[in-house]
Design a protein around this motif. Structure first.
Motif, PDB file in Angstrom:
ATOM      1  N   PRO A  96       0.801  -1.226   0.000  1.00  0.00           N
ATOM      2  CA  PRO A  96       0.000   0.000   0.000  1.00  0.00           C
ATOM      3  C   PRO A  96       0.832   1.273   0.000  1.00  0.00           C
ATOM      4  O   PRO A  96       0.284   2.362  -0.190  1.00  0.00           O
ATOM      5  CB  PRO A  96      -0.825  -0.128   1.289  1.00  0.00           C
ATOM      6  N   TRP A  97       2.104   1.138   0.211  1.00  0.00           N
ATOM      7  CA  TRP A  97       2.973   2.311   0.263  1.00  0.00           C
ATOM      8  C   TRP A  97       3.396   2.809  -1.119  1.00  0.00           C
ATOM      9  O   TRP A  97       3.944   3.913  -1.250  1.00  0.00           O
ATOM     10  CB  TRP A  97       4.214   1.996   1.105  1.00  0.00           C
TER      11      TRP A  97
ATOM     12  N   ARG B 289      -5.663 -10.177   4.442  1.00  0.00           N
ATOM     13  CA  ARG B 289      -5.975 -10.186   5.871  1.00  0.00           C
ATOM     14  C   ARG B 289      -4.746  -9.836   6.704  1.00  0.00           C
ATOM     15  O   ARG B 289      -4.859  -9.101   7.709  1.00  0.00           O
ATOM     16  CB  ARG B 289      -6.536 -11.549   6.272  1.00  0.00           C
ATOM     17  N   LYS B 290      -3.608 -10.333   6.302  1.00  0.00           N
ATOM     18  CA  LYS B 290      -2.374 -10.025   7.037  1.00  0.00           C
ATOM     19  C   LYS B 290      -2.061  -8.539   6.960  1.00  0.00           C
ATOM     20  O   LYS B 290      -1.703  -7.905   7.973  1.00  0.00           O
ATOM     21  CB  LYS B 290      -1.222 -10.841   6.461  1.00  0.00           C
ATOM     22  N   ALA B 291      -2.202  -7.964   5.768  1.00  0.00           N
ATOM     23  CA  ALA B 291      -1.921  -6.535   5.594  1.00  0.00           C
ATOM     24  C   ALA B 291      -2.901  -5.694   6.407  1.00  0.00           C
ATOM     25  O   ALA B 291      -2.507  -4.740   7.101  1.00  0.00           O
ATOM     26  CB  ALA B 291      -1.993  -6.165   4.118  1.00  0.00           C
ATOM     27  N   TYR B 292      -4.185  -6.037   6.327  1.00  0.00           N
ATOM     28  CA  TYR B 292      -5.175  -5.259   7.059  1.00  0.00           C
ATOM     29  C   TYR B 292      -5.043  -5.440   8.567  1.00  0.00           C
ATOM     30  O   TYR B 292      -5.323  -4.515   9.345  1.00  0.00           O
ATOM     31  CB  TYR B 292      -6.585  -5.600   6.580  1.00  0.00           C
ATOM     32  N   ASN B 293      -4.596  -6.614   9.000  1.00  0.00           N
ATOM     33  CA  ASN B 293      -4.381  -6.814  10.427  1.00  0.00           C
ATOM     34  C   ASN B 293      -3.220  -5.946  10.917  1.00  0.00           C
ATOM     35  O   ASN B 293      -3.285  -5.369  12.012  1.00  0.00           O
ATOM     36  CB  ASN B 293      -4.109  -8.278  10.729  1.00  0.00           C
ATOM     37  N   THR B 294      -2.182  -5.836  10.097  1.00  0.00           N
ATOM     38  CA  THR B 294      -1.065  -4.946  10.440  1.00  0.00           C
ATOM     39  C   THR B 294      -1.558  -3.510  10.571  1.00  0.00           C
ATOM     40  O   THR B 294      -1.218  -2.806  11.531  1.00  0.00           O
ATOM     41  CB  THR B 294       0.029  -5.026   9.361  1.00  0.00           C
ATOM     42  N   ALA B 295      -2.370  -3.083   9.605  1.00  0.00           N
ATOM     43  CA  ALA B 295      -2.908  -1.719   9.652  1.00  0.00           C
ATOM     44  C   ALA B 295      -3.826  -1.540  10.854  1.00  0.00           C
ATOM     45  O   ALA B 295      -3.810  -0.483  11.516  1.00  0.00           O
ATOM     46  CB  ALA B 295      -3.653  -1.410   8.359  1.00  0.00           C
TER      47      ALA B 295
ATOM     48  N   LYS C  78      -3.575   1.165  13.866  1.00  0.00           N
ATOM     49  CA  LYS C  78      -4.708   2.050  14.151  1.00  0.00           C
ATOM     50  C   LYS C  78      -5.110   1.955  15.619  1.00  0.00           C
ATOM     51  O   LYS C  78      -5.381   2.981  16.280  1.00  0.00           O
ATOM     52  CB  LYS C  78      -5.894   1.690  13.260  1.00  0.00           C
ATOM     53  N   GLU C  79      -5.178   0.750  16.164  1.00  0.00           N
ATOM     54  CA  GLU C  79      -5.566   0.584  17.561  1.00  0.00           C
ATOM     55  C   GLU C  79      -4.559   1.240  18.493  1.00  0.00           C
ATOM     56  O   GLU C  79      -4.936   1.846  19.516  1.00  0.00           O
ATOM     57  CB  GLU C  79      -5.718  -0.904  17.873  1.00  0.00           C
TER      58      GLU C  79
ATOM     59  N   GLU D  98       0.767   3.618   6.581  1.00  0.00           N
ATOM     60  CA  GLU D  98      -0.128   4.714   6.935  1.00  0.00           C
ATOM     61  C   GLU D  98      -1.319   4.825   5.974  1.00  0.00           C
ATOM     62  O   GLU D  98      -2.422   5.185   6.386  1.00  0.00           O
ATOM     63  CB  GLU D  98       0.644   6.040   7.027  1.00  0.00           C
ATOM     64  N   ALA D  99      -1.109   4.525   4.695  1.00  0.00           N
ATOM     65  CA  ALA D  99      -2.213   4.635   3.742  1.00  0.00           C
ATOM     66  C   ALA D  99      -3.286   3.588   4.022  1.00  0.00           C
ATOM     67  O   ALA D  99      -4.492   3.868   3.909  1.00  0.00           O
ATOM     68  CB  ALA D  99      -1.694   4.496   2.315  1.00  0.00           C
ATOM     69  N   LEU D 100      -2.871   2.390   4.410  1.00  0.00           N
ATOM     70  CA  LEU D 100      -3.855   1.344   4.712  1.00  0.00           C
ATOM     71  C   LEU D 100      -4.561   1.641   6.036  1.00  0.00           C
ATOM     72  O   LEU D 100      -5.746   1.312   6.191  1.00  0.00           O
ATOM     73  CB  LEU D 100      -3.171  -0.029   4.755  1.00  0.00           C
TER      74      LEU D 100
END
Length: 923
Positions: free
Chosen positions: A184-185, A288-294, A298-299, A326-328
């Motif tokens: 996403p970068w 899912r791995k990428a979104y979990n990292t994001a 975020k949390e 940061e973008a994700l």
């Protein structure tokens, strides 16, 4: 910069402190916070003192935390602006008067008669323009539209313009990164080529804005950027951007500002699977791995800000962020428009589940060939329901596109989903994005929605509907004046404005007939639409034999037939005073017309005949050439295309249903020698059926381009073969070529190579008593040598019919191509025909076969009367046969309901085939 809230001053006994003191303390903190040496504040109040350690950037932290929950959008006073942020000084104001204005408002149903006034880079007025407003400006350019249609500029929501540049070269290929499946970068802006030859071509088609996406090799390919297509004084990539994110140059925004929309590319299905040698399971895990990292980042940010905003400053540390992710993270915060390349139901379901698992919205599913089969699934996506970005008829080019339907835009619209048409440039030349809307309209999408699909809808999907996609006061001055109704075939801009700046220098256009100023009355495809859904995207396409030996077509407005090697007009109410007639057909042969007297009239009274009302339609002819890329073979070996023919394919049957009843195809391979082409029936069920193969061998195909080996080496090889230096079957075939028995069909683009071939032909003929039959295919630069080609007796098959500098070998110098109106007065077909060159039209990819009839009409229309109707029909019939060596003419006739085969009003309802001895109906 906003003040710190009072509870930041201390964590002790907050509730006991007077409110006035809290405010005073906050003011003190803001005053001294920026001082680098300050680490603590001590306050004495009533004999008590307390200390709170604060970060030196406390105020910035507060602003950053408060801003995390702001959603993108324009400032509240955006439409109060008097000058565009993209205005270039020296731009003259423009008044377009006497226009028919499609504003995009009222769901695309509002049409206003009047004027459009452009000044300061903005639309100042639409409809009635106040004289007092005009008097504020001097040196106003006045354009009398004379009733012409005026629309917002076209918005292409899916393009690779500038990153997949034309011509395609290794040094300017920045479409995909292959360094990881989720990135996403990455940013398309970083690869945006300002020298792409396609910018001016796209603008000439009315495109003013493009969303430039990374490619679809990766599951998360990176960030997209939306650009205006005009050149700027700065000549930089950044100066093309429409509303670049504030973070792009490392700056933050104040709380009084709302963030700007960002764009991001996702892709699922076959492409990531192929590139990264994985399965759908692997791709989905990568998501899912990428979104979990994001989500984890975020949390942490949310917890950090919760502490900061509640005054828990001790040991707060630094704000948790990661430049790569940061973008994700912004996607999860609802600040990014996600554009998801996704075709099949299985992949769509995966992505819908992903959105609900991680709580983010998808702006649009792109390509989305099966969304029309699962509209309720699309509506289950988290947040805002995704829109659908489609091709009109481009399908079946790979497995996941196999069930694509021309009826998808209407079906999705009927189910309440937003539909936008897109180019995927350069997959489709974005210059002709409007043609996608025209086709969608032909197959059932309502007129207002078809126009919106390339203007207001994509602008809304991208988040820029506050400034583009509509004709409203205060919007960007992106405006197109058309020479006909935009949904008419061949609609061409007379002028294009971007930010109020005219983009076409001395544009070429013609005054079209009055009926072109209305949207075409499109056919009824309700039955076909229902069938597409009923059969899960694979409806039966086979034609059905007529029930009797005699078929009578009533209310026929024109009849064109094959006579010898040419086309004959029997009657045409459009070119003469004749009235509609009936045509009697028996065993696939025309017996008579109602104008021929009592014998024909007696046939009309027979009770057992099948009668078909064409409702003012026509009977005509059409053939098909599919060009292929040739290949290098073993010594003396030649491929015969007839050996590899496949019948009853969906593309072949769709071609037949569109009137292209005969196909001529060469072997599909790469290199110098291709092989022997063949002619076949596109409607035949198998190879052994009657009339399935018209001719086993039609021509011998080779290719000469700029790849290895060199051009001179390739021509030397051709010279040797022509002078009897081959072996085996190759030698025999070239002897037939030299003796004039077999056409030599050469795939070639460059005028320089064509010149060498003209000389080689003369050289060979000087040693022979028989002229060579030479046909050039592709031939993007043939018009430069039209006179010489005509004198040499060489024919040309323009493939594609409208040139595009896709590769260096196709158009080494884009300025040498002849793009047609509005960039050039003539198109290549008209120029070549004027020099007595036999010209035909071909296609590049097999899905395009169904649209050949539209290509014929389009080519004739933009020739401004220099191509007659019989000449136009010959472009896809008699001329194809002559140039490719079909010895027995195809005498099939195509029956079309409601006017013409060659525009968007007609619908093919039957094929009259003497070759097959009957009439087949398209049901």
């Amino acid at each position: 910069m906003d003040k710190l809230p009072s509870h930041y001053a201390t964590q002790h006994r907050q509730k006991a402190r007077p409110r006035a003191f809290k405010g005073l303390l906050a003011a003190i903190l803001l005053a001294i916070g920026p001082l680098a040496y300050l680490t603590a504040v001590t306050i004495d109040f009533g004999g008590r003192s307390t200390a709170q350690v604060l970060p030196i950037n406390a105020a910035q932290i507060v602003n950053k935390c408060r801003a995390l929950h702001l959603l993108p959008g324009p400032p509240s006073d955006f439409h109060e602006r008097t000058t565009s942020d993209r205005f270039e000084s020296g731009t003259k104001p423009v008044l377009v008067k006497n226009a028919t204005i499609w504003t995009g408002r009222a769901d695309g149903l509002e049409v206003v008669k009047g004027s459009v006034f452009l000044a300061d880079g903005l639309i100042k007025a639409v409809g009635d323009v106040d004289d007092a407003l005009l008097k504020k400006y001097s040196d106003v350019t006045v354009i009398d539209a004379r009733g012409a249609w005026v629309t917002p500029g076209i918005v292409d929501m899916h393009s690779h313009l500038g990153v997949d540049s034309a011509p395609e070269l290794r040094g300017s290929d920045d479409t995909n990164s292959f360094q990881g499946i989720a990135q996403p970068w990455l940013r398309s802006l970083d690869g945006l080529n300002t020298h792409d030859e396609a910018y001016r071509l796209s603008v000439s088609g009315g495109v003013t804005t493009s969303n430039v996406l990374p490619g679809s090799a990766d599951a998360i390919g990176g960030q997209a950027f939306t650009i205006k297509l005009r050149s700027t004084k700065e000549r930089s990539t950044s100066s093309l951007l429409l509303e670049p994110p504030f973070s792009l140059n490392g700056t933050d925004y104040h709380l009084s500002d709302r963030p700007r929309w960002r764009q991001m590319k996702h892709a699922c299905g076959e492409n990531p699977m192929r590139v990264f040698s994985g399965t759908r399971m692997d791709t989905q895990w990568a998501f899912r791995k990428a979104y979990n990292t994001a989500r984890q980042i975020k949390e942490k940010q949310d917890q950090y800000c919760a502490n900061a905003l509640s005054g828990k400053w001790n040991n707060l540390g630094t704000f948790p962020e990661d430049l790569q992710w940061e973008a994700l993270v912004d996607v999860l915060r609802g600040r990014v428009k996600v554009h998801n390349h996704c075709y099949e139901a299985v992949d769509l379901d995966n992505m819908v589940r992903l959105t609900n698992e991680f709580k983010f919205s998808i702006a649009a599913f792109h390509h989305a060939h099966e969304t029309y089969l699962v509209p309720d699934l699309v509506k289950k996506a988290y947040g805002t329901t995704p829109a659908i970005a489609l091709f009109a008829t481009n399908a079946r080019y790979k497995r996941e596109a196999y069930r694509g339907s021309e009826f998808a835009p209407r079906i999705l619209s009927d189910n309440g989903l937003k539909v936008g048409m897109k180019s995927d440039h350069p997959v489709l030349n974005s210059r002709f994005l409007l043609n996608e809307a025209q086709q969608a309209h032909h197959y059932g999408l309502e007129e207002n929605l078809a126009l919106a699909s390339v203007t207001t809808t994509p602008a809304t999907i991208l988040g820029y509907d506050h400034r583009i996609g509509f004709l409203k006061p205060g919007y960007d001055a992106d405006v197109v004046i058309w020479d006909s109704h935009p949904l008419q075939i061949g609609a061409t801009p007379k002028q294009v404005f971007i930010d109020g700046i005219p983009q076409l220098v001395k544009p070429f256009y013609s005054n079209k007939p009055e009926y072109f100023q209305k949207a075409p009355e499109t056919p009824d495809y309700d039955r076909e639409l229902r069938s597409a859904i009923e059969y899960d995207g694979l409806p039966p396409l086979e034609p059905v034999p007529a029930t009797g030996d005699v078929v009578i077509f009533h209310n026929v407005s024109s009849l064109y037939i094959r006579v010898g090697s040419g086309i004959k007009e029997v009657f045409d109410v459009g070119t003469s005073e004749a009235s509609s007639q009936s045509v009697v057909v028996k065993h696939g042969e025309i017996q008579c017309t109602s104008a021929e007297g009592t014998d024909c009239l007696s046939a009309l009274s027979l009770p057992s005949v099948q009668r078909i009302d064409l409702e003012g339609g026509s009977i005509s002819v059409i053939n098909l050439l599919k060009a292929e890329n040739p290949s290098i073979l073993g010594e003396g070996t030649i491929i015969h295309a007839v050996d590899g023919l496949e019948f009853a394919t969906r593309d072949a049957l769709l071609s037949y249903r569109s009137g292209a009843t005969v196909g001529i195809t060469a072997p599909d391979s790469n290199g110098f020698i291709s092989g022997l082409s063949t002619a076949f029936s596109t409607g035949a069920p198998h190879k052994l059926a009657r009339g399935a193969v018209l001719q086993d061998i039609t021509g011998f195909h080779i290719s000469i381009d700029s790849s290895d080996p060199s051009i001179s080496t390739q021509i030397a090889a051709l010279r040797n073969l022509l002078f009897d230096q081959g072996e085996g079957e190759l030698k025999r075939v070239f002897r037939q070529v030299v003796e004039g028995e077999l056409p030599l069909v050469i795939q070639v683009q460059s005028a320089d190579v064509i010149a060498s071939l003209i000389q080689l032909k003369a050289e060979v003929e000087s040693h022979s008593s028989t002229p060579l039959k030479v046909t050039l295919v592709g031939a993007n630069e043939a018009h430069l040598l039209a006179k010489e080609i005509g004198e040499a007796g060489i024919g040309v098959i323009l493939t594609p019919s409208r040139p595009f500098p896709g590769s260096w070998s196709e158009v080494p110098n884009a300025s040498f191509s002849l793009p047609g109106p509005p960039l050039s007065e003539n198109n290549a077909a008209a120029v070549l025909l004027s020099h007595n060159v036999t010209v035909a039209l071909g296609i590049v990819e097999q899905w395009q076969s169904r649209n050949l009839r539209f290509d014929v009409g389009w080519t004739a229309i933009e020739a401004h009367g220099r191509i007659s109707k019989t000449q136009a029909i010959a472009l896809a019939t008699a001329n194809v046969e002559k140039l490719l060596g079909l010895k027995t003419p195809n005498t099939d006739l195509v029956a079309v309901k409601r006017t013409s085969l060659y525009d968007f009003t007609g619908k093919v309802v039957g094929v009259i085939s003497p070759r097959e001895g009957g009439v087949k109906l398209i049901l």
